[in-house]
Design a protein around this motif. Structure first.
Motif, mmCIF file in Angstrom:
data_model
loop_
_atom_site.group_PDB
_atom_site.id
_atom_site.type_symbol
_atom_site.label_atom_id
_atom_site.label_comp_id
_atom_site.label_asym_id
_atom_site.label_seq_id
_atom_site.Cartn_x
_atom_site.Cartn_y
_atom_site.Cartn_z
ATOM 1 N N PRO A 75 -5.835 -20.082 3.237
ATOM 2 C CA PRO A 75 -5.649 -18.899 2.404
ATOM 3 C C PRO A 75 -4.210 -18.359 2.359
ATOM 4 O O PRO A 75 -3.850 -17.657 1.424
ATOM 5 C CB PRO A 75 -6.596 -17.874 3.035
ATOM 6 C CG PRO A 75 -7.626 -18.691 3.725
ATOM 7 C CD PRO A 75 -6.912 -19.926 4.203
ATOM 8 N N ARG A 76 -3.384 -18.722 3.329
ATOM 9 C CA ARG A 76 -1.994 -18.269 3.295
ATOM 10 C C ARG A 76 -1.271 -18.804 2.056
ATOM 11 O O ARG A 76 -0.258 -18.262 1.645
ATOM 12 C CB ARG A 76 -1.248 -18.703 4.560
ATOM 13 C CG ARG A 76 -1.032 -20.203 4.644
ATOM 14 C CD ARG A 76 -0.216 -20.641 5.853
ATOM 15 N NE ARG A 76 -0.148 -22.078 5.965
ATOM 16 C CZ ARG A 76 0.675 -22.850 5.254
ATOM 17 N NH1 ARG A 76 1.511 -22.313 4.398
ATOM 18 N NH2 ARG A 76 0.660 -24.161 5.407
ATOM 19 N N ARG A 77 -1.806 -19.874 1.483
ATOM 20 C CA ARG A 77 -1.187 -20.465 0.293
ATOM 21 C C ARG A 77 -1.450 -19.643 -0.958
ATOM 22 O O ARG A 77 -0.724 -19.748 -1.935
ATOM 23 C CB ARG A 77 -1.712 -21.876 0.082
ATOM 24 C CG ARG A 77 -1.202 -22.841 1.114
ATOM 25 C CD ARG A 77 -1.513 -24.272 0.717
ATOM 26 N NE ARG A 77 -0.722 -25.178 1.518
ATOM 27 C CZ ARG A 77 -1.221 -26.082 2.342
ATOM 28 N NH1 ARG A 77 -2.536 -26.212 2.457
ATOM 29 N NH2 ARG A 77 -0.432 -26.854 3.040
ATOM 30 N N GLY A 78 -2.510 -18.873 -0.967
ATOM 31 C CA GLY A 78 -2.847 -18.062 -2.130
ATOM 32 C C GLY A 78 -4.336 -18.091 -2.397
ATOM 33 O O GLY A 78 -5.137 -18.408 -1.524
ATOM 34 N N PHE A 79 -4.686 -17.766 -3.624
ATOM 35 C CA PHE A 79 -6.090 -17.759 -4.029
ATOM 36 C C PHE A 79 -6.179 -17.917 -5.538
ATOM 37 O O PHE A 79 -5.227 -17.634 -6.268
ATOM 38 C CB PHE A 79 -6.801 -16.472 -3.581
ATOM 39 C CG PHE A 79 -6.234 -15.220 -4.184
ATOM 40 C CD1 PHE A 79 -6.721 -14.716 -5.393
ATOM 41 C CD2 PHE A 79 -5.203 -14.533 -3.563
ATOM 42 C CE1 PHE A 79 -6.193 -13.564 -5.947
ATOM 43 C CE2 PHE A 79 -4.666 -13.373 -4.114
ATOM 44 C CZ PHE A 79 -5.164 -12.888 -5.309
ATOM 45 N N TYR A 80 -7.329 -18.379 -5.982
ATOM 46 C CA TYR A 80 -7.616 -18.504 -7.409
ATOM 47 C C TYR A 80 -8.553 -17.390 -7.849
ATOM 48 O O TYR A 80 -9.437 -16.979 -7.095
ATOM 49 C CB TYR A 80 -8.321 -19.830 -7.712
ATOM 50 C CG TYR A 80 -7.462 -21.054 -7.570
ATOM 51 C CD1 TYR A 80 -6.600 -21.440 -8.593
ATOM 52 C CD2 TYR A 80 -7.533 -21.837 -6.417
ATOM 53 C CE1 TYR A 80 -5.824 -22.587 -8.467
ATOM 54 C CE2 TYR A 80 -6.757 -22.983 -6.292
ATOM 55 C CZ TYR A 80 -5.898 -23.347 -7.317
ATOM 56 O OH TYR A 80 -5.130 -24.477 -7.186
ATOM 57 N N LEU A 81 -8.382 -16.957 -9.083
ATOM 58 C CA LEU A 81 -9.359 -16.116 -9.757
ATOM 59 C C LEU A 81 -9.951 -16.917 -10.903
ATOM 60 O O LEU A 81 -9.265 -17.747 -11.510
ATOM 61 C CB LEU A 81 -8.712 -14.842 -10.314
ATOM 62 C CG LEU A 81 -8.178 -13.827 -9.316
ATOM 63 C CD1 LEU A 81 -7.587 -12.626 -10.059
ATOM 64 C CD2 LEU A 81 -9.259 -13.371 -8.350
ATOM 65 N N VAL A 82 -11.203 -16.641 -11.207
ATOM 66 C CA VAL A 82 -11.903 -17.293 -12.312
ATOM 67 C C VAL A 82 -12.432 -16.214 -13.247
ATOM 68 O O VAL A 82 -12.954 -15.192 -12.798
ATOM 69 C CB VAL A 82 -13.072 -18.160 -11.781
ATOM 70 C CG1 VAL A 82 -13.956 -18.655 -12.912
ATOM 71 C CG2 VAL A 82 -12.537 -19.323 -10.970
#
Length: 150
Positions: A48-55
């Motif tokens: 998760p330190r890399r980021g996250f996606y939203l859909v």
């Protein structure tokens, strides 16, 4: 038209990978290796330190996504949230899907104490530039450079 915006789950990885491949072709006529992009998408879920996606979903069907990554600013003592890998399926474009995702991520960033939102856009993509300006984003005075290592 109403959209539900949610945080992506690992079950969304296939669609996100397909959309990244489509986006690379549409914007840059660049062919991405499907195994590499899938590993890249999975890596976001794995760390998760890399980021996250939203859909974005319309009537329970996923129609678009975006990726948020972080950039630390020592000048501002806070994170910029970078909006990347934006894709909306053709049949859902110009219907508010991106606007809904952007509003959602902006509220999340404000709640998290981020110092700003950033994104990059192809120089020739005037439609996207107009969309971003219409959302209140301003063009920066920076050029982007890169040195590919692979």
């Amino acid at each position: 038209m109403s959209f539900e915006i949610r945080r992506a789950a690992p079950d969304d990885a296939d669609a996100i990978a397909r959309w990244n491949i489509a986006m690379a072709w549409e914007t840059e006529q660049k062919r991405l290796d499907s195994a590499t992009i899938r590993r890249g998408v999975d890596a976001v879920f794995d760390e998760p330190r890399r980021g996250f996606y939203l859909v974005a979903e319309r009537d329970g069907v996923a129609v678009g996504c975006l990726l948020v990554t972080y950039e630390w600013s020592d000048w501002r003592c806070g994170d910029f949230w970078w909006v990347q890998s934006v894709y909306v399926v053709p049949e859902a474009r110009r219907s508010g899907a991106f606007r809904a995702m952007y509003s959602h991520v902006k509220a999340m960033a404000e709640g998290a104490g981020a110092v700003g939102l950033r994104l990059y856009v192809e120089l020739e993509n005037e439609r996207a530039q107009a969309t971003y300006a219409g959302l209140g984003m301003e063009r920066c005075h920076y050029f982007m450079y890169e040195a590919p290592l692979v």
